[in-house]
Every structure is written in structure tokens, then in C-alpha cells.
Write an enzyme that holds these catalytic residues in place. Structure first.
Site, PDB file in Angstrom:
ATOM      1  N   GLU A  96     -11.868   2.674   6.267  1.00 50.24           N
ATOM      2  CA  GLU A  96     -10.781   2.901   7.217  1.00 50.24           C
ATOM      3  C   GLU A  96     -10.742   4.382   7.598  1.00 50.24           C
ATOM      4  O   GLU A  96      -9.906   5.147   7.130  1.00 50.24           O
ATOM      5  CB  GLU A  96      -9.438   2.453   6.619  1.00 50.24           C
ATOM      6  CG  GLU A  96      -8.337   2.393   7.666  1.00 50.24           C
ATOM      7  CD  GLU A  96      -6.976   2.042   7.083  1.00 50.24           C
ATOM      8  OE1 GLU A  96      -6.247   1.267   7.713  1.00 50.24           O
ATOM      9  OE2 GLU A  96      -6.633   2.561   5.993  1.00 50.24           O
ATOM     10  N   GLU A 143       0.823  -1.210   0.000  1.00 50.24           N
ATOM     11  CA  GLU A 143       0.000   0.000   0.000  1.00 50.24           C
ATOM     12  C   GLU A 143       0.856   1.257   0.000  1.00 50.24           C
ATOM     13  O   GLU A 143       1.648   1.469   0.923  1.00 50.24           O
ATOM     14  CB  GLU A 143      -0.904   0.018   1.237  1.00 50.24           C
ATOM     15  CG  GLU A 143      -1.779   1.260   1.329  1.00 50.24           C
ATOM     16  CD  GLU A 143      -2.533   1.351   2.647  1.00 50.24           C
ATOM     17  OE1 GLU A 143      -3.551   2.053   2.685  1.00 50.24           O
ATOM     18  OE2 GLU A 143      -2.083   0.726   3.639  1.00 50.24           O
ATOM     19  N   GLN A 175      -9.650   1.139  -0.041  1.00 46.87           N
ATOM     20  CA  GLN A 175     -10.035   1.729   1.232  1.00 46.87           C
ATOM     21  C   GLN A 175     -10.445   3.174   1.003  1.00 46.87           C
ATOM     22  O   GLN A 175      -9.976   3.822   0.065  1.00 46.87           O
ATOM     23  CB  GLN A 175      -8.886   1.648   2.250  1.00 46.87           C
ATOM     24  CG  GLN A 175      -8.618   0.221   2.718  1.00 46.87           C
ATOM     25  CD  GLN A 175      -7.447   0.118   3.660  1.00 46.87           C
ATOM     26  OE1 GLN A 175      -6.443   0.797   3.508  1.00 46.87           O
ATOM     27  NE2 GLN A 175      -7.552  -0.765   4.652  1.00 46.87           N
TER      28      GLN A 175
END
Length: 260
Positions: free
Chosen positions: A238, A139, A202
Site C-alpha cells: 500500500e 487498523e 501492509q
């Protein structure tokens, strides 16, 4: 319609961690993610998932000493043995939780990138994870929230995935981090989702990482783009709710209602 997972490290913090599973299920979530499972016995986590009809879709491999400020070890020279032991531990939890994805954090590198170390650890981990049917995710994280983090831009992450050539290494595209670092989210989604290299999404509001309908993102538009591109993975929520988690889910109820 996109499938949403509640991030239990950031959401429902008004409850003790084990009680967050029930709260997420009560709000209609079918899946959860969180940072780390290692403070809990995997059998207890499996029981909570089963009791509340939830799927575990993501967690992180051990990150080093999180409380001391470490944010992963995969790109840190000299930490290879620790990184690989952490991968083995993560895969044990993934098997117990039927979790198909594990995020491997690279680490903070104030003296520069250790790309060879990173690639070597990921190649080793991909072989182990592949045998277990698990995808490994990398990520890009913005430098405002995590100064010195090894991986920052989408192109860097996709270059790593292409170079390694392992089918089970994919990019975790967090639209919050991407907006802060480079923006152009619609183009990024339309460019990268069809590549098959994105394994998880996310979302959070920018700039404050609260509900995704707060701030500068048009979350309805972005979710429609994700839907248009027929993304088959999960969208992890998130973010840190402004107040109560359930009270802040109007954005999700509205989106679901409009697409029922």
C-alpha cells in the site's frame, strides 16, 4: 516467503482502475487489495479477477462520505444504522469477490473516543461476517496522515480484539503507520504475529509512503522476520510509487530472487 498483494488504489494509477488488474498480474502479483469496490458492479470485478488469475484479499467497508473527509463511521455515535448497512453491503461484495477480509474503519473523533459505539458495531458486524466466513480487520492509523483517527496504537487494537473475543476480528498491521506512531517494528512483529490476532500486513516506505525500500525501514530484514514467523496471511503493498509502478518494483524482484 511472504505473499504480496498489490494495492490497486495506490499502485498502477497510471492506468484506469479496471486496467490495473492486468498490470498487477503482468508483474507477478497473485492477489490484489484496494480501498473500495462500490463504484463497480461486483460481477465486473469478479470477471477482472478471474480473467487475470488474481485473488481479492482485502477491501474496506463503506467509510461514510470519503470525499467530504470522513474516514469511517464505526465509532461515531448516531451513525450505527449507516455503519451496519455498510457492513451488509461489504459482505455482499465479499461474497461475490470471494474476499475473506474486510477492513472496518473507525472514524475521526475530534471530541474523543466513542468506544462503546465502536465495540457495539464491531460485535454486531462480527456475528454477520462470521456467518459469511469473513474476517473483519481493524487498523491503527497514524495521526500525521489522519489526524483525529480513533485507533492509533497496536496495543489499543489488540485490546479491542481481546475484549470482543470474536475469532473473526483481527488487527491489520500496517508497518508504515506503526513506524510513524510507535516504531520498534521487529519487536512488534515478533510479539504480535504469533498471537494469531494479526490478519493482514501492509508495507510502505517511511516517511513518504513510497516504495518500501525507500526511507528509514530495512524492508528486507522486516520481510525476513515475517517469513521467520511463518505468517500465513498477505502483505499488502500500500504505497505510492515514485514514478511508474512496474519500474519501482525492483525491491520485490530482488527479494524474490534472493529467496527463490
Amino acid at each position: 516467503m511472504p505473499r504480496f498483494a498489490a494495492n490497486l488504489s495506490m499502485m498502477y494509477t497510471e492506468y484506469p482502475f479496471p486496467a490495473r488488474f492486468a498490470a498487477a498480474a503482468a508483474d507477478g502479483f497473485e492477489a490484489v487489495e484496494y480501498l473500495f469496490p462500490y463504484a463497480y458492479d461486483p460481477a465486473e470485478l469478479r470477471r477482472l479477477l478471474d480473467e487475470h488469475g488474481l485473488r481479492q484479499v482485502l477491501f474496506n467497508a463503506p467509510p461514510g462520505d470519503w470525499d467530504a473527509g470522513e474516514r469511517g463511521t464505526a465509532a461515531l455515535p448516531g451513525r450505527e444504522a449507516e455503519t451496519r448497512a455498510g457492513i451488509e453491503r461489504a459482505l455482499e461484495y465479499a461474497a461475490a469477490l470471494y474476499c475473506p477480509r474486510v477492513h472496518v474503519m473507525a472514524g475521526l473523533l475530534p471530541t474523543g473516543a466513542a468506544r462503546e459505539t465502536y465495540l457495539g458495531n464491531l460485535a454486531w458486524a462480527a456475528e454477520r461476517a462470521g456467518a459469511a466466513g469473513v474476517d473483519l480487520l481493524i487498523e491503527p492509523i497514524n495521526h500525521r496522515d489522519m489526524p483525529g483517527y480513533f485507533l492509533n496504537r497496536q496495543a489499543e487494537a489488540h485490546a479491542v480484539v481481546r475484549e470482543l473475543g470474536a475469532d473473526n476480528i483481527k488487527v491489520q498491521l500496517d508497518l508504515y503507520h506503526c513506524q510513524i506512531t510507535e516504531g520498534d517494528l521487529t519487536t512488534t512483529l515478533r510479539r504480535d504475529l504469533p498471537s494469531g490476532r494479526v490478519g493482514h500486513l501492509q508495507i510502505a516506505g517511511v516517511p513518504d509512503r513510497q516504495e518500501p525500500d525507500a526511507g528509514e525501514l530495512n524492508i528486507g530484514h522486516l520481510l525476513d522476520v515475517i517469513d521467520e514467523l511463518d505468517f500465513q496471511g498477505w502483505v499488502g503493498c500500500e504505497y505510492r510509487p515514485r514514478a511508474g509502478t512496474s519500474e519501482g518494483l525492483g525491491w520485490l524482484r530482488d527479494y524474490r530472487g534472493a529467496h527463490a
